[in-house]
Design a protein around this motif. Structure first.
Motif, PDB file in Angstrom:
ATOM      1  N   TYR A  37      31.057   7.139 -15.830  1.00 23.78           N
ATOM      2  CA  TYR A  37      32.370   7.001 -16.745  1.00 23.78           C
ATOM      3  C   TYR A  37      33.510   7.499 -15.977  1.00 23.78           C
ATOM      4  CZ  TYR A  37      29.411   6.211 -20.756  1.00 23.78           C
ATOM      5  OH  TYR A  37      28.413   5.671 -21.315  1.00 23.78           O
ATOM      6  N   GLN A  38      33.351   8.494 -14.728  1.00 24.92           N
ATOM      7  CA  GLN A  38      34.594   8.651 -13.750  1.00 24.92           C
ATOM      8  C   GLN A  38      35.038   7.374 -13.078  1.00 24.92           C
ATOM      9  OE1 GLN A  38      32.716  11.881 -11.871  1.00 24.92           O
ATOM     10  NE2 GLN A  38      33.520  13.719 -13.245  1.00 24.92           N
ATOM     11  N   LYS A  39      34.053   6.883 -12.591  1.00 25.40           N
ATOM     12  CA  LYS A  39      34.273   5.600 -11.875  1.00 25.40           C
ATOM     13  C   LYS A  39      34.943   4.533 -12.726  1.00 25.40           C
ATOM     14  CE  LYS A  39      31.163   4.100  -8.787  1.00 25.40           C
ATOM     15  NZ  LYS A  39      29.820   3.797  -8.310  1.00 25.40           N
ATOM     16  N   LEU A  40      34.566   4.447 -14.047  1.00 28.84           N
ATOM     17  CA  LEU A  40      35.071   3.530 -14.802  1.00 28.84           C
ATOM     18  C   LEU A  40      36.378   4.056 -15.159  1.00 28.84           C
ATOM     19  CD1 LEU A  40      34.720   1.043 -16.790  1.00 28.84           C
ATOM     20  CD2 LEU A  40      33.928   2.744 -18.443  1.00 28.84           C
ATOM     21  N   CYS A  41      36.861   5.355 -15.281  1.00 26.82           N
ATOM     22  CA  CYS A  41      38.292   5.495 -15.282  1.00 26.82           C
ATOM     23  C   CYS A  41      39.203   4.938 -13.962  1.00 26.82           C
ATOM     24  CB  CYS A  41      38.353   7.118 -15.180  1.00 26.82           C
ATOM     25  SG  CYS A  41      37.824   7.864 -16.693  1.00 26.82           S
ATOM     26  N   LEU A  42      38.578   4.841 -12.825  1.00 32.16           N
ATOM     27  CA  LEU A  42      39.463   4.478 -11.904  1.00 32.16           C
ATOM     28  C   LEU A  42      39.486   3.066 -11.707  1.00 32.16           C
ATOM     29  CD1 LEU A  42      37.354   6.872  -9.314  1.00 32.16           C
ATOM     30  CD2 LEU A  42      39.466   7.165 -10.472  1.00 32.16           C
ATOM     31  N   GLN A  43      38.924   2.393 -12.509  1.00 30.50           N
ATOM     32  CA  GLN A  43      39.081   0.852 -12.649  1.00 30.50           C
ATOM     33  C   GLN A  43      40.474   0.274 -13.114  1.00 30.50           C
ATOM     34  OE1 GLN A  43      37.185  -1.248 -11.337  1.00 30.50           O
ATOM     35  NE2 GLN A  43      34.977  -0.271 -11.172  1.00 30.50           N
ATOM     36  N   PRO A  44      41.020  -0.736 -12.393  1.00 32.12           N
ATOM     37  CA  PRO A  44      42.454  -1.238 -12.915  1.00 32.12           C
ATOM     38  C   PRO A  44      42.509  -1.415 -14.152  1.00 32.12           C
ATOM     39  CG  PRO A  44      41.456  -2.612 -11.229  1.00 32.12           C
ATOM     40  CD  PRO A  44      40.491  -1.567 -11.272  1.00 32.12           C
ATOM     41  N   TYR A  45      41.421  -2.175 -14.889  1.00 33.13           N
ATOM     42  CA  TYR A  45      41.599  -2.504 -16.362  1.00 33.13           C
ATOM     43  C   TYR A  45      41.320  -1.553 -17.249  1.00 33.13           C
ATOM     44  CZ  TYR A  45      36.498  -2.713 -15.439  1.00 33.13           C
ATOM     45  OH  TYR A  45      35.083  -2.133 -15.160  1.00 33.13           O
ATOM     46  N   ALA A  46      40.888  -0.152 -16.727  1.00 31.67           N
ATOM     47  CA  ALA A  46      40.644   0.591 -17.724  1.00 31.67           C
ATOM     48  C   ALA A  46      41.906   1.799 -17.638  1.00 31.67           C
ATOM     49  CB  ALA A  46      39.306   1.393 -17.535  1.00 31.67           C
ATOM     50  N   LYS A  47      41.866   2.500 -18.869  1.00 30.23           N
ATOM     51  CA  LYS A  47      42.662   3.894 -18.919  1.00 30.23           C
ATOM     52  C   LYS A  47      41.813   4.881 -19.175  1.00 30.23           C
ATOM     53  CE  LYS A  47      47.025   1.769 -20.211  1.00 30.23           C
ATOM     54  NZ  LYS A  47      48.139   1.809 -21.299  1.00 30.23           N
ATOM     55  N   ARG A  48      42.151   6.054 -18.813  1.00 29.46           N
ATOM     56  CA  ARG A  48      41.161   7.126 -18.969  1.00 29.46           C
ATOM     57  C   ARG A  48      41.026   7.296 -20.484  1.00 29.46           C
ATOM     58  NH1 ARG A  48      41.039  13.339 -16.302  1.00 29.46           N
ATOM     59  NH2 ARG A  48      39.904  14.350 -17.801  1.00 29.46           N
ATOM     60  N   ASP A  49      42.042   7.156 -21.355  1.00 24.81           N
ATOM     61  CA  ASP A  49      41.775   7.496 -22.684  1.00 24.81           C
ATOM     62  C   ASP A  49      40.922   6.255 -23.330  1.00 24.81           C
ATOM     63  OD1 ASP A  49      42.345   8.718 -25.138  1.00 24.81           O
ATOM     64  OD2 ASP A  49      43.784   7.133 -25.702  1.00 24.81           O
TER      65      ASP A  49
END
Length: 487
Positions: free
Chosen positions: A388-400
């Motif tokens: 999920y931390q790596k997912l937060c780093l994706q350009p299409y994702a926001k941490r929220d």
């Protein structure tokens, strides 16, 4: 058009609203009625003798009415809390010019429930022209002239507080969305046009509660009841269907105390919601899904065939929605209203259709798309905190977005861990990559690859160690001059 001509014309219209005819038939009951630009009650009564059977059939059941509407006085902290110096100045002006002014609608209901009202609406016997003349003499600035055609004047008192004051009125003709109004000085006529009995009360500034249709008793017994005939009230404004469910969630003590005849009238008029704008529907729907009995109310709305009129699928994902309502109780409130609706969707295509109907905000739209696209990867591609931390780093994702995905998937422990995580700063940036001759979007692509490698190292790789990975990344990088095929 002047009084008698207006009434005569209304009575010949085959689909003229039942509300007008009902009030005209009962004209003799309204002692002292004075309708602006209309004939007197006696003259009106003479003109109702030849009303067609079709119009009579539209009248519905007349509401129960009190002989004496002044039922009690309130002297609570909630009542006294509304008296600012600005309100007292407003009341004094209306008294000076001999116009009656009362608190109307929801604020009365809240005060009777010992709730301090957030918004206060006012009703008056003064017409908009009379109010403008009065405020002009008192050198009070008026704002928001858009409401004037419906009788609402907004003075700004002491250049500090705004008050919306609306002339008593009758909705003489409606199309289910908008109404043509005629002004009156009869409080009972104005109360009779309102949607629910609990919203049809008035409150004088001496604490007197004026209740014409037994709204006080309904409030005490936590009943949500339309004023008079539910079918007639709904046809005046189809948004009242959703207002019924919203107030049921606020007032009722149990989720299953609906009146069967009321639900039947709602279902019979469900297609009328198609006439209502998405923005108005979403404003009501948001309050329903975050309120009491949200699960039961949405299921009842589905039984009444309302959800598809709100942009949701014809066959909503009810099991997922029920699961979500239960699971979200484990997390701290408040929750985004859109999060609940996502549970009713089967796909991202349905999320876009919902957006098209309700005119969601960009955040709500993108969150709905993100969760409908990513939720199937939970427990397969996304398992541990690092995923999920790596997912937060994706350009299409926001941490929220990722945090909301964890709430949606009922991952409380991972949600709390991600909330506590302080994201470190990537030790390289676009300036660091200048020597590599990257162009345009290549910089973003390379930085994203470096972020993922950095995350896999538990965010420990230094700038030098990351730059050592550059040859392998550049080898996989497509040429910026080569046209890429896209699906």
């Amino acid at each position: 058009m002047h009084g008698s001509c207006l009434i005569a014309k209304l009575l010949t219209l085959p689909r003229s609203t039942a509300l007008v005819s009902s009030r005209l038939l009962q004209g003799s009951c309204y002692n002292g009625t004075s309708v602006c630009r209309m004939a007197s009650p006696a003259e009106i009564a003479k003109k109702t003798t030849n009303i067609s059977s079709e119009i009579i059939a539209q009248l519905g059941k007349p509401p129960k009415m009190r002989e004496n509407p002044a039922i009690k006085k309130v002297d609570s902290d909630e009542f006294h809390s509304i008296f600012t110096p600005e309100l007292e100045a407003l009341v004094a002006m209306f008294k000076k010019y001999d116009y009656e002014l009362r608190i109307a609608g929801g604020a009365v209901r809240d005060i009777l429930m010992n709730i301090k009202p957030k918004d206060i609406d006012f009703a008056t016997t003064a017409t908009p022209e009379q109010m403008k003349e009065m405020f002009g003499k008192e050198e009070v600035r008026l704002i928001n002239a858009k409401g004037e055609k419906h009788g609402t004047i907004t003075p700004r008192i002491h250049n500090k507080e705004n008050f919306e004051v609306t002339t008593l009125r009758i909705d003489v003709r409606t199309d289910g969305r908008h109404a043509d109004v005629v002004f009156t000085t009869d409080w009972q006529l104005d109360a009779n046009r309102r949607d629910l009995t609990i919203n049809s009360m008035f409150l004088g500034f001496d604490g007197t509660v004026y209740d014409y249709f037994y709204g006080y008793e309904d409030l005490e017994q936590r009943r949500v009841v339309f004023v008079g005939d539910a079918d007639v009230r709904i046809k005046e404004d189809y948004l009242r269907i959703l207002r019924y469910f919203r107030f049921y969630g606020r007032i009722a003590e149990r989720p299953d105390c609906h009146d069967k005849a009321t639900l039947a009238a709602i279902k019979a008029n469900s297609e009328g919601l198609a006439r209502i704008s998405g923005e108005r529907i979403w404003a009501e729907l948001q309050k329903i899904v975050v309120g009491n009995f949200n699960r039961e109310l949405i299921l009842e709305m589905n039984n009444c065939e309302l959800l598809q009129q709100c942009g949701l699928p014809i066959h909503p994902h009810l099991e997922e929605f029920e699961r979500l309502c239960v699971d979200l109780k484990r997390f701290h409130e408040p929750h985004y209203p859109i999060l609940y609706l996502i549970g009713l969707l089967h796909s991202s295509e349905q999320a876009m259709k919902l957006h098209e109907r309700l005119k969601l905000s960009a955040y709500e739209r993108d969150l709905a798309l993100f969760i409908t696209q990513q939720r199937e990867r939970v427990n397969s591609e996304y398992v541990c905190l690092r995923d999920y931390q790596k997912l937060c780093l994706q350009p299409y994702a926001k941490r929220d977005y990722v945090e909301q995905l964890l709430k949606y998937a009922n991952k409380l422990e991972l949600y709390e861990q991600l909330k506590e995580w302080q994201m470190p700063s990537l030790p390289v940036n676009g300036h660091t990559l200048k020597p590599y001759g990257l162009a345009g979007k290549q910089v973003g692509v390379v930085l994203n690859e470096l972020r993922l490698l950095w995350a896999d190292s538990d965010f420990t790789l230094s700038a030098e160690q990351l730059l050592e990975k550059m040859p392998a990344i550049l080898e996989q990088l497509p040429s910026p001059n080569k046209k890429q095929r896209t699906e």
